[in-house]
Design an enzyme around this catalytic site. Structure first.
Site, short mmCIF file in Angstrom:
data_model
loop_
_atom_site.label_atom_id
_atom_site.label_comp_id
_atom_site.label_asym_id
_atom_site.label_seq_id
_atom_site.Cartn_x
_atom_site.Cartn_y
_atom_site.Cartn_z
N ASP A 123 0.87 -1.16 0.00
CA ASP A 123 0.00 0.00 0.00
C ASP A 123 0.91 1.22 0.00
O ASP A 123 2.03 1.18 0.51
CB ASP A 123 -0.92 0.00 1.21
N CYS A 155 -11.36 -27.45 11.75
CA CYS A 155 -10.20 -26.90 11.06
C CYS A 155 -9.04 -27.89 11.15
O CYS A 155 -8.87 -28.57 12.16
CB CYS A 155 -9.81 -25.58 11.71
#
Length: 373
Positions: A94, A306
RNA sequence: GGGAGAAUGCCCGAGUGGCUAAAGGGGGCGGACUGUAAAUCCGUUGACGACGUCUACGAUGGUUCGAAACCAUCUUCUCCCA
């Protein structure tokens, strides 16, 4: 010639979702994708090896923060961020545009650029589109961002329009200043606040300039979610189909689905890693505040469904203990899980687009996950 | 044996007559978190059916309109001299 290229593989029949591939010098990125945020050349608490192990594909770095520390000279001498942090997969940086927004009290915006007062030592720094690009050239990310102004959600029409138009002018300056277009794809950033016509104007002006990819900025800055989705509806259909779209800073689970449905290809978010450090996990069954007393004697995995190494080897009770005692391992384990869980969810979203059942998958996901956090 | 001092809410620790259910910190409990100023921030933490009552500052008994604060005795602890 640049190797950077977006390949559209499939469009969803029922929604605007797209399955695609971004080809880069450092490998292929399957989209839609979630990108973990590693602001200061590290995804907080994790090593680059951890990120490879969890199959993260692209990670973020931040120009403003790396400019302050370690500084441009070190990034040059290091030979770029990849070597610096031992990460040879794609990186996206960014530009520091978000800091124009988040360091609200520490900066002054002019047409020429933004004066920042360093949050570290109070020193003054003047960031311009040219300098932001120059710094990103030194960092060497595969995908870089134009320097933009990210206006707050409450900004009025007048301010937002001026701000967006300046961001467009800055985008042109960024493109002109870019010295490594052959191996760094520079994305333009769509602004325009919560005004559909300004979003459309922004898209028009940026696509006139022409970029290898387009980011959508200025969302998730305090506005209600339905407003954000409406802005996406007003934006993505106008963007060129042969270029990737990146929704900046967005990544709550519901937004990942809704963004994908609206044709977004790339997401990034600090939420997963931040709430992990603060003791919360995202699981198949929703948000689990592991820190809470409820889990004191819960010797089951963070998310029983998971298969990440954290869930295979550690219990909620143990991780709660680590968090309560402020042991860094607690932050690390939850960060790992949260990112892993999100990456797996994105993988399933891609599969669902491939299988033509994205909406069904979304419904199934939230039936278990519960109301969006 | 002699002398000095201390005992406060789960813990540490302010507080020397009313504005004190008692500062502040820690701990506990809960909440927030979306291109990272974040291992951060916020709230709450004596009891009970609410701006009301009750129980509370080692114990007991006093002084006072009123005491965590003043006095007496006791208990425990710390330090100093023998």
């Amino acid at each position: 010639m640049s190797e950077f290229r977006y390949e559209l593989i499939k469009e969803c029949k029922d929604t605007g979702a797209r399955l695609g591939k971004i080809h880069t010098k450092r490998g292929v990125i399957n989209t839609p994708i979630f990108m973990p945020v590693g602001t200061q050349a590290t995804v907080k608490s994790l090593s680059s090896e951890d990120l490879v192990e969890m199959d993260a594909n692209v990670i973020l770095g931040n120009t403003y923060h790396l400019y302050l520390r370690p500084g441009q000279e070190i990034m040059d001498k290091a030979g770029g961020i990849h070597k610096f942090m031992n990460w040879n997969r794609p990186v996206l940086t960014d530009s520091g545009g978000f800091q124009v927004f988040s360091l609200n009290d520490l900066r002054k915006i002019t047409e020429e650029g933004v004066e920042f007062i360093s949050h570290l030592d109070g020193s003054r720094h003047f960031m311009t589109p040219e300098k932001a690009i120059d710094m990103q050239n030194s960092i060497g990310a595969d995908i870089i961002m134009c320097f933009d102004e990210c206006a707050p959600a409450g900004a009025d029409y007048e301010y937002t329009k001026k701000s967006m138009e300046m961001t467009t002018r800055w985008a042109r300056r960024c493109k002109d200043a870019h010295k490594r277009p052959e191996d760094q794809a520079l994305f333009g950033i769509v602004q325009g606040g919560m005004f559909a016509d300004l979003r459309a104007q922004s898209v028009q002006e940026l696509t006139d300039i022409g970029f290898p990819g387009y980011s959508i900025g200025g969302l998730s800055v305090g506005e209600p979610k339905d407003v954000m989705y409406r802005m996406l509806d007003a934006t993505t259909p106008l963007l060129p189909k042969d270029k990737p779209r990146y929704l900046m800073g967005v990544g709550s689970l519901d937004a990942l689905f809704e963004g994908t449905i609206r044709g977004i290809d790339m997401f990034d978010c600090v939420l997963q890693s931040r709430i992990a450090r603060n003791g919360t996990a995202f699981t198949s069954h929703g948000k689990v505040v592991v820190r809470n007393a409820t889990y004191k004697e819960d010797f089951t995995p963070v998310d029983p469904e998971c298969d990440c190494f954290v869930c295979r080897n550690y219990t909620r009770a143990y991780i709660r203990h680590l968090i309560k005692t402020n042991e860094i391992l607690g932050a690390r384990l939850l960060t790992y899980h949260n990112l892993y869980f999100t990456l797996v969810t994105m993988k399933k979203i891609r599969q669902a687009i491939m299988d033509d059942n994205l909406l069904a998958y979304k419904e199934a996901f939230f039936e278990k996950f519960g109301i969006a956090e």
